[in-house]
Motif scaffolding. Structure first.
Motif, PDB file in Angstrom:
ATOM      1  N   UNK A   1      42.719  36.365  51.064  1.00  0.00           N
ATOM      2  CA  UNK A   1      42.151  37.484  50.219  1.00  0.00           C
ATOM      3  C   UNK A   1      43.167  37.649  48.822  1.00  0.00           C
ATOM      4  N   UNK A   2      42.115  38.068  47.946  1.00  0.00           N
ATOM      5  CA  UNK A   2      42.869  38.506  46.778  1.00  0.00           C
ATOM      6  C   UNK A   2      43.475  39.791  46.704  1.00  0.00           C
ATOM      7  N   UNK A   3      44.614  40.036  45.879  1.00  0.00           N
ATOM      8  CA  UNK A   3      45.407  41.153  45.879  1.00  0.00           C
ATOM      9  C   UNK A   3      45.063  42.227  44.830  1.00  0.00           C
ATOM     10  N   UNK A   4      45.129  43.375  45.116  1.00  0.00           N
ATOM     11  CA  UNK A   4      45.030  44.544  44.056  1.00  0.00           C
ATOM     12  C   UNK A   4      46.473  45.154  43.900  1.00  0.00           C
ATOM     13  N   UNK A   5      46.984  44.737  42.835  1.00  0.00           N
ATOM     14  CA  UNK A   5      48.598  45.192  42.639  1.00  0.00           C
ATOM     15  C   UNK A   5      48.477  45.617  41.106  1.00  0.00           C
TER      16      UNK A   5
ATOM     17  N   UNK B   1      38.525  40.596  45.857  1.00  0.00           N
ATOM     18  CA  UNK B   1      37.548  40.167  46.754  1.00  0.00           C
ATOM     19  C   UNK B   1      38.216  39.260  47.717  1.00  0.00           C
ATOM     20  N   UNK B   2      37.665  39.596  48.968  1.00  0.00           N
ATOM     21  CA  UNK B   2      38.121  38.610  50.247  1.00  0.00           C
ATOM     22  C   UNK B   2      37.939  37.233  50.181  1.00  0.00           C
ATOM     23  N   UNK B   3      38.579  36.559  50.811  1.00  0.00           N
ATOM     24  CA  UNK B   3      38.675  35.036  51.144  1.00  0.00           C
ATOM     25  C   UNK B   3      37.272  34.536  51.824  1.00  0.00           C
TER      26      UNK B   3
ATOM     27  N   UNK C   1      39.306  30.963  48.246  1.00  0.00           N
ATOM     28  CA  UNK C   1      40.402  32.250  48.260  1.00  0.00           C
ATOM     29  C   UNK C   1      39.759  33.376  47.137  1.00  0.00           C
ATOM     30  N   UNK C   2      39.910  34.459  47.619  1.00  0.00           N
ATOM     31  CA  UNK C   2      39.502  35.554  46.952  1.00  0.00           C
ATOM     32  C   UNK C   2      40.085  36.262  45.506  1.00  0.00           C
ATOM     33  N   UNK C   3      39.476  36.817  44.828  1.00  0.00           N
ATOM     34  CA  UNK C   3      40.117  36.975  43.490  1.00  0.00           C
ATOM     35  C   UNK C   3      40.911  38.394  43.449  1.00  0.00           C
ATOM     36  N   UNK C   4      42.058  38.259  42.733  1.00  0.00           N
ATOM     37  CA  UNK C   4      42.784  39.402  42.663  1.00  0.00           C
ATOM     38  C   UNK C   4      42.367  40.294  41.609  1.00  0.00           C
ATOM     39  N   UNK C   5      42.928  41.556  41.559  1.00  0.00           N
ATOM     40  CA  UNK C   5      42.483  42.634  40.689  1.00  0.00           C
ATOM     41  C   UNK C   5      42.784  42.202  38.992  1.00  0.00           C
ATOM     42  N   UNK C   6      43.601  41.189  38.850  1.00  0.00           N
ATOM     43  CA  UNK C   6      44.038  40.713  37.411  1.00  0.00           C
ATOM     44  C   UNK C   6      42.567  40.266  36.938  1.00  0.00           C
ATOM     45  N   UNK C   7      41.751  39.761  37.638  1.00  0.00           N
ATOM     46  CA  UNK C   7      40.577  39.052  37.131  1.00  0.00           C
ATOM     47  C   UNK C   7      39.630  40.087  36.683  1.00  0.00           C
TER      48      UNK C   7
ATOM     49  N   UNK D   1      56.208  51.488  31.594  1.00  0.00           N
ATOM     50  CA  UNK D   1      55.568  52.603  32.204  1.00  0.00           C
ATOM     51  C   UNK D   1      54.243  52.137  32.472  1.00  0.00           C
ATOM     52  N   UNK D   2      53.276  51.422  31.666  1.00  0.00           N
ATOM     53  CA  UNK D   2      52.062  51.127  32.095  1.00  0.00           C
ATOM     54  C   UNK D   2      51.786  49.784  32.228  1.00  0.00           C
ATOM     55  N   UNK D   3      52.242  49.240  33.359  1.00  0.00           N
ATOM     56  CA  UNK D   3      52.059  48.080  33.581  1.00  0.00           C
ATOM     57  C   UNK D   3      50.635  47.577  34.036  1.00  0.00           C
ATOM     58  N   UNK D   4      50.036  46.522  33.810  1.00  0.00           N
ATOM     59  CA  UNK D   4      48.682  46.210  34.032  1.00  0.00           C
ATOM     60  C   UNK D   4      48.540  45.861  35.592  1.00  0.00           C
ATOM     61  N   UNK D   5      47.352  45.322  35.842  1.00  0.00           N
ATOM     62  CA  UNK D   5      47.011  44.558  37.074  1.00  0.00           C
ATOM     63  C   UNK D   5      47.693  43.554  37.279  1.00  0.00           C
ATOM     64  N   UNK D   6      48.214  42.965  38.627  1.00  0.00           N
ATOM     65  CA  UNK D   6      48.980  41.737  38.672  1.00  0.00           C
ATOM     66  C   UNK D   6      48.812  41.235  40.151  1.00  0.00           C
ATOM     67  N   UNK D   7      47.560  41.483  40.739  1.00  0.00           N
ATOM     68  CA  UNK D   7      47.236  41.086  42.086  1.00  0.00           C
ATOM     69  C   UNK D   7      46.646  39.508  42.015  1.00  0.00           C
ATOM     70  N   UNK D   8      47.211  38.800  42.742  1.00  0.00           N
ATOM     71  CA  UNK D   8      46.993  37.303  42.497  1.00  0.00           C
ATOM     72  C   UNK D   8      45.799  36.799  43.535  1.00  0.00           C
ATOM     73  N   UNK D   9      45.436  35.532  43.388  1.00  0.00           N
ATOM     74  CA  UNK D   9      44.123  35.122  43.992  1.00  0.00           C
ATOM     75  C   UNK D   9      44.593  34.712  45.406  1.00  0.00           C
ATOM     76  N   UNK D  10      43.606  34.735  46.504  1.00  0.00           N
ATOM     77  CA  UNK D  10      44.156  34.055  47.696  1.00  0.00           C
ATOM     78  C   UNK D  10      43.902  32.390  47.765  1.00  0.00           C
ATOM     79  N   UNK D  11      44.808  32.193  48.575  1.00  0.00           N
ATOM     80  CA  UNK D  11      44.845  30.337  48.459  1.00  0.00           C
ATOM     81  C   UNK D  11      43.433  29.822  49.300  1.00  0.00           C
ATOM     82  N   UNK D  12      43.251  28.746  48.986  1.00  0.00           N
ATOM     83  CA  UNK D  12      42.089  27.958  49.480  1.00  0.00           C
ATOM     84  C   UNK D  12      42.348  27.499  51.003  1.00  0.00           C
ATOM     85  N   UNK D  13      41.398  27.699  51.910  1.00  0.00           N
ATOM     86  CA  UNK D  13      41.592  27.416  53.206  1.00  0.00           C
ATOM     87  C   UNK D  13      41.732  25.894  53.427  1.00  0.00           C
ATOM     88  N   UNK D  14      42.133  25.352  54.477  1.00  0.00           N
ATOM     89  CA  UNK D  14      42.216  23.886  54.597  1.00  0.00           C
ATOM     90  C   UNK D  14      40.821  23.391  55.199  1.00  0.00           C
ATOM     91  N   UNK D  15      40.530  21.995  54.442  1.00  0.00           N
ATOM     92  CA  UNK D  15      38.987  21.586  54.746  1.00  0.00           C
ATOM     93  C   UNK D  15      39.504  20.376  55.858  1.00  0.00           C
TER      94      UNK D  15
END
Length: 352
Positions: free
Chosen positions: A28-32, A152-154, A133-139, A40-54
């Protein structure tokens, strides 16, 4: 005795298996939001989730059985890691590669759809794709949305039940009744050493032999368990292995022309084999087929030609015929050279 022989060798040669493959889910992507001193006014910093193994299949010419997949039926790749704050992306999961024999046909067990046909060494195919992987909020940051909380969830990974079926790759296939001398023939013309004995059903799994005609001319011959009447409906062992003849370019119908049991009618047995072939698969029946009359050394020399001609006439056979003795080697050279010439001629026609 028959059941004991069959079960003893079944573990050595497994040509079918069913497995379950499950690719990993995407993280899952992160919302952080950045929380740092003096910012004092740091922006969004949530990273994306990793790809699942094929999960992949890889053809390996050093493997000749599917026995491993009889015992390891479930293959599950790991999920990707979730995204984290501070612009940290989740780690992607490792892929899984399943090594299988060249000649393996992989099908969806539920639909029967062919997914892959592994016909060459190192051929690699995707069986189940890992989830993205899902998208984090920085996108989701924009001039109008400076503090997005969206993520977004993975995606889930693919999951299938698969049927594996091994069809050996050979240029020439031998077919005939048990004790027709097929194993003796493949021993006579190649380095293969299948079991040979004076009782039926000696061969209980396919044997492959490389027949070297000249230094740079060779072909592969396959010997399958002997057929009996009713094989297409499941009688005997041969029906289980008829599929191995599907890839061959030429069939040799080996007949015992001098059966020790006087009650056996070679013509009736030869016709029964042809009938079973047609019942099993019309395309297999339509393949080029030559007649090989074996054990000619057991016939009186002065009557040999007469007996063979009578057999061919009674069978109604009009294609190529060879009279050989696999045990003594008589006629085997002529047969192998004729096969090699035929295969080369067919290859040249395909290239035109």
């Amino acid at each position: 005795m028959f059941i004991a022989i069959y079960s003893k060798h079944l573990m050595k040669y497994i040509d079918e298996a069913k497995i379950h493959v499950s690719a990993g889910d995407g993280g899952d992507g992160a919302a952080s939001f950045r929380r740092e001193k003096y910012i004092p006014k740091g922006g969004p910093s949530g990273g994306d989730g990793g790809r699942g193994g094929s999960i992949f299949a890889l053809a390996d010419r050093n493997i000749n059985t599917l026995v491993d997949y009889r015992f390891a039926r479930i293959h599950r790749a790991k999920n990707g890691e979730n995204g984290r704050g501070a612009d940290c992306y989740g780690k992607g999961a490792d892929d899984i590669t399943l090594r299988m024999p060249v000649g393996t046909v992989i099908a969806n067990a539920a639909t029967g759809e062919i997914i892959a046909d592994l016909q060459r060494h190192e051929q690699k195919v995707l069986l189940a794709k890992g989830g993205t992987g899902g998208l984090g909020n920085l996108h989701f940051k924009s001039s109008t949305n400076r503090a997005p909380r969206q993520f977004t969830p993975g995606e889930p990974g693919e999951e299938f039940d698969l049927k594996l079926e091994l069809k050996v790759l050979a240029d020439v296939g031998l077919l005939g009744m048990p004790n027709a001398g097929k194993s003796t023939l493949i021993r006579a013309v190649s380095a293969a050493r299948p079991k040979v004995a004076d009782y039926p059903f000696t061969t209980v799994h396919p044997n492959l032999g490389m027949v070297r005609v000249d230094q740079n001319r060779s072909f592969v011959m396959a010997d399958i368990p002997g057929l009996i009447e009713g094989a297409a409906e499941g009688a005997g062992l041969g029906h289980r292995f008829l599929k191995h003849l599907a890839r061959t370019r030429l069939l040799l119908h080996v007949v015992d022309i001098a059966p020790l049991d006087q009650t056996i009618n070679p013509v009736r047995e030869a016709k029964a084999i042809v009938d079973e072939l047609r019942k099993y698969d019309e395309s297999l029946y339509q393949k080029p087929r030559w007649l090989v009359l074996n054990k000619a050394d057991l016939l009186p020399e002065i009557e040999r030609e007469k007996i063979c001609k009578k057999f061919i006439r009674s069978l109604g056979w009009k294609e190529k015929t060879f009279i050989i003795s696999a045990i003594s080697g008589e006629g085997c050279n002529e047969l192998t050279y004729a096969i090699m010439d035929y295969l080369e001629h067919e290859s040249a026609k395909q290239e035109e």
